[in-house]
Design an enzyme around this catalytic site. Sequence first.
Site, PDB file in Angstrom:
ATOM      1  N   GLU A 216      -9.736 -10.067  -7.622  1.00 24.16           N
ATOM      2  CA  GLU A 216      -8.784  -8.962  -7.458  1.00 24.16           C
ATOM      3  C   GLU A 216      -7.656  -9.030  -8.493  1.00 24.16           C
ATOM      4  O   GLU A 216      -7.217  -7.994  -9.004  1.00 24.16           O
ATOM      5  CB  GLU A 216      -8.210  -8.993  -6.035  1.00 24.16           C
ATOM      6  CG  GLU A 216      -9.263  -8.659  -4.980  1.00 24.16           C
ATOM      7  CD  GLU A 216      -8.804  -8.955  -3.556  1.00 24.16           C
ATOM      8  OE1 GLU A 216      -7.627  -9.321  -3.373  1.00 24.16           O
ATOM      9  OE2 GLU A 216      -9.629  -8.816  -2.631  1.00 24.16           O
TER      10      GLU A 216
ATOM     11  N   HIS B  70      -2.080  -5.239   1.514  1.00 26.77           N
ATOM     12  CA  HIS B  70      -3.362  -5.909   1.294  1.00 26.77           C
ATOM     13  C   HIS B  70      -3.061  -7.338   0.871  1.00 26.77           C
ATOM     14  O   HIS B  70      -2.063  -7.584   0.185  1.00 26.77           O
ATOM     15  CB  HIS B  70      -4.149  -5.224   0.172  1.00 26.77           C
ATOM     16  CG  HIS B  70      -5.286  -6.062  -0.335  1.00 26.77           C
ATOM     17  ND1 HIS B  70      -6.506  -6.105   0.297  1.00 26.77           N
ATOM     18  CD2 HIS B  70      -5.364  -6.936  -1.368  1.00 26.77           C
ATOM     19  CE1 HIS B  70      -7.297  -6.950  -0.350  1.00 26.77           C
ATOM     20  NE2 HIS B  70      -6.623  -7.477  -1.361  1.00 26.77           N
TER      21      HIS B  70
ATOM     22  N   LYS C 298       0.832  -1.198   0.000  1.00 34.67           N
ATOM     23  CA  LYS C 298       0.000   0.000   0.000  1.00 34.67           C
ATOM     24  C   LYS C 298       0.876   1.260   0.000  1.00 34.67           C
ATOM     25  O   LYS C 298       2.102   1.170   0.210  1.00 34.67           O
ATOM     26  CB  LYS C 298      -0.921  -0.044   1.226  1.00 34.67           C
ATOM     27  CG  LYS C 298      -1.971  -1.176   1.168  1.00 34.67           C
ATOM     28  CD  LYS C 298      -2.864  -1.148   2.407  1.00 34.67           C
ATOM     29  CE  LYS C 298      -4.039  -2.092   2.302  1.00 34.67           C
ATOM     30  NZ  LYS C 298      -4.947  -1.961   3.489  1.00 34.67           N
TER      31      LYS C 298
ATOM     32  N   TYR D   3     -12.432  -2.881  -3.562  1.00 35.38           N
ATOM     33  CA  TYR D   3     -13.032  -2.878  -2.224  1.00 35.38           C
ATOM     34  C   TYR D   3     -14.563  -2.852  -2.312  1.00 35.38           C
ATOM     35  O   TYR D   3     -15.219  -2.193  -1.485  1.00 35.38           O
ATOM     36  CB  TYR D   3     -12.523  -1.685  -1.415  1.00 35.38           C
ATOM     37  CG  TYR D   3     -11.125  -1.846  -0.846  1.00 35.38           C
ATOM     38  CD1 TYR D   3     -10.766  -2.948  -0.052  1.00 35.38           C
ATOM     39  CD2 TYR D   3     -10.149  -0.876  -1.058  1.00 35.38           C
ATOM     40  CE1 TYR D   3      -9.495  -3.086   0.491  1.00 35.38           C
ATOM     41  CE2 TYR D   3      -8.865  -1.001  -0.514  1.00 35.38           C
ATOM     42  CZ  TYR D   3      -8.554  -2.111   0.261  1.00 35.38           C
ATOM     43  OH  TYR D   3      -7.299  -2.228   0.810  1.00 35.38           O
TER      44      TYR D   3
ATOM     45  N   ASN E 204      -1.710   0.093   7.067  1.00 35.49           N
ATOM     46  CA  ASN E 204      -1.237  -1.235   7.460  1.00 35.49           C
ATOM     47  C   ASN E 204      -0.386  -1.954   6.408  1.00 35.49           C
ATOM     48  O   ASN E 204      -0.360  -3.178   6.361  1.00 35.49           O
ATOM     49  CB  ASN E 204      -2.433  -2.095   7.906  1.00 35.49           C
ATOM     50  CG  ASN E 204      -3.526  -2.182   6.851  1.00 35.49           C
ATOM     51  OD1 ASN E 204      -3.346  -1.706   5.738  1.00 35.49           O
ATOM     52  ND2 ASN E 204      -4.640  -2.800   7.205  1.00 35.49           N
TER      53      ASN E 204
HETATM   54  N1  UDP Z   1      -9.930  -0.331   7.158  1.00 36.09           N
HETATM   55  C1  UDP Z   1      -9.989   0.865   7.852  1.00 36.09           C
HETATM   56  N2  UDP Z   1     -10.741   0.928   8.998  1.00 36.09           N
HETATM   57  C2  UDP Z   1     -11.444  -0.150   9.463  1.00 36.09           C
HETATM   58  C3  UDP Z   1     -11.385  -1.349   8.744  1.00 36.09           C
HETATM   59  C4  UDP Z   1     -10.623  -1.420   7.598  1.00 36.09           C
HETATM   60  O1  UDP Z   1      -9.366   1.842   7.454  1.00 36.09           O
HETATM   61  O2  UDP Z   1     -12.104  -0.032  10.500  1.00 36.09           O
HETATM   62  C5  UDP Z   1      -9.127  -0.403   5.924  1.00 36.09           C
HETATM   63  C6  UDP Z   1      -7.755  -1.040   6.155  1.00 36.09           C
HETATM   64  O3  UDP Z   1      -6.818  -0.408   5.289  1.00 36.09           O
HETATM   65  C7  UDP Z   1      -8.000  -2.475   5.740  1.00 36.09           C
HETATM   66  C8  UDP Z   1      -8.963  -2.285   4.577  1.00 36.09           C
HETATM   67  O4  UDP Z   1      -9.788  -1.203   4.949  1.00 36.09           O
HETATM   68  O5  UDP Z   1      -6.804  -3.132   5.387  1.00 36.09           O
HETATM   69  C9  UDP Z   1      -9.810  -3.497   4.241  1.00 36.09           C
HETATM   70  O6  UDP Z   1     -10.478  -3.911   5.406  1.00 36.09           O
HETATM   71  P1  UDP Z   1     -10.591  -5.472   5.766  1.00 36.09           P
HETATM   72  O7  UDP Z   1     -11.526  -5.582   6.912  1.00 36.09           O
HETATM   73  O8  UDP Z   1     -10.908  -6.229   4.525  1.00 36.09           O
HETATM   74  O9  UDP Z   1      -9.120  -5.809   6.292  1.00 36.09           O
HETATM   75  P2  UDP Z   1      -7.919  -6.652   5.646  1.00 36.09           P
HETATM   76  O10 UDP Z   1      -8.533  -7.756   4.828  1.00 36.09           O
HETATM   77  O11 UDP Z   1      -7.114  -5.687   4.816  1.00 36.09           O
HETATM   78  O12 UDP Z   1      -7.134  -7.157   6.830  1.00 36.09           O
HETATM   79 MG    MG Z   2     -10.030  -7.714   3.382  1.00 32.04          MG
END
Ligand code: UDP
Ligand code: MG
Length: 144
Positions: A136, A125, A15, A55, A122
């Site tokens: 994706e 992805h 990212k 997303y 974080n």
């Molecule tokens: N995200 C965020 N706030 C939240 C949850 C998710 O900003 O409360 C963002 C974060 O960058 C995350 C992405 O949205 O990686 C996708 O969310 P997901 O729950 O799918 O998490 P991941 O699969 O990336 O662990």
């Molecule tokens: Mg996810």
Amino acid sequence: MSETQPIEQVLVLVKPDGVARGLIGQVIARAEARGYQVAQLALRRATPELLALHYADHVVKPFYPALVEYMTSGPVVAIVLEGAQVITAFRTMAGATDPVKAAPGTIRGDFGRDWGDGEIRNIVHASDSPESAAREIAIWFPEA
Ligand code: UDP
Ligand code: MG
């Protein structure tokens, strides 16, 4: 597990924070050290249109506008990794979504933190299932 496993592919994104902080190599090095092959690799700029596809499940969430701002704040590196069970393995390597809760030894747990602005940044992805990986990969590498 003793049955043979199909070769999987997973979409990984380094990212914008990961690219800006010089962590592209560390992410790729961890995948390679684990023995997975890099099948595709590209430096890209995410657009709001592309992110709405990527997303799709999150478009309606309250954090979505901030997520788009984060993901368009700089270039990303899109990577397709290949190998048996790579989806589960790389999700484990990425760690929990919130870097504060991500275990040490994971990418998010080793390189991420809370920057005090209320936003989650974080580093990576990773696709969470064979279905999302296929979807994706088609979004990020339509020519493949
Ligand atoms: N995200 C965020 N706030 C939240 C949850 C998710 O900003 O409360 C963002 C974060 O960058 C995350 C992405 O949205 O990686 C996708 O969310 P997901 O729950 O799918 O998490 P991941 O699969 O990336 O662990
Ligand atoms: Mg996810």
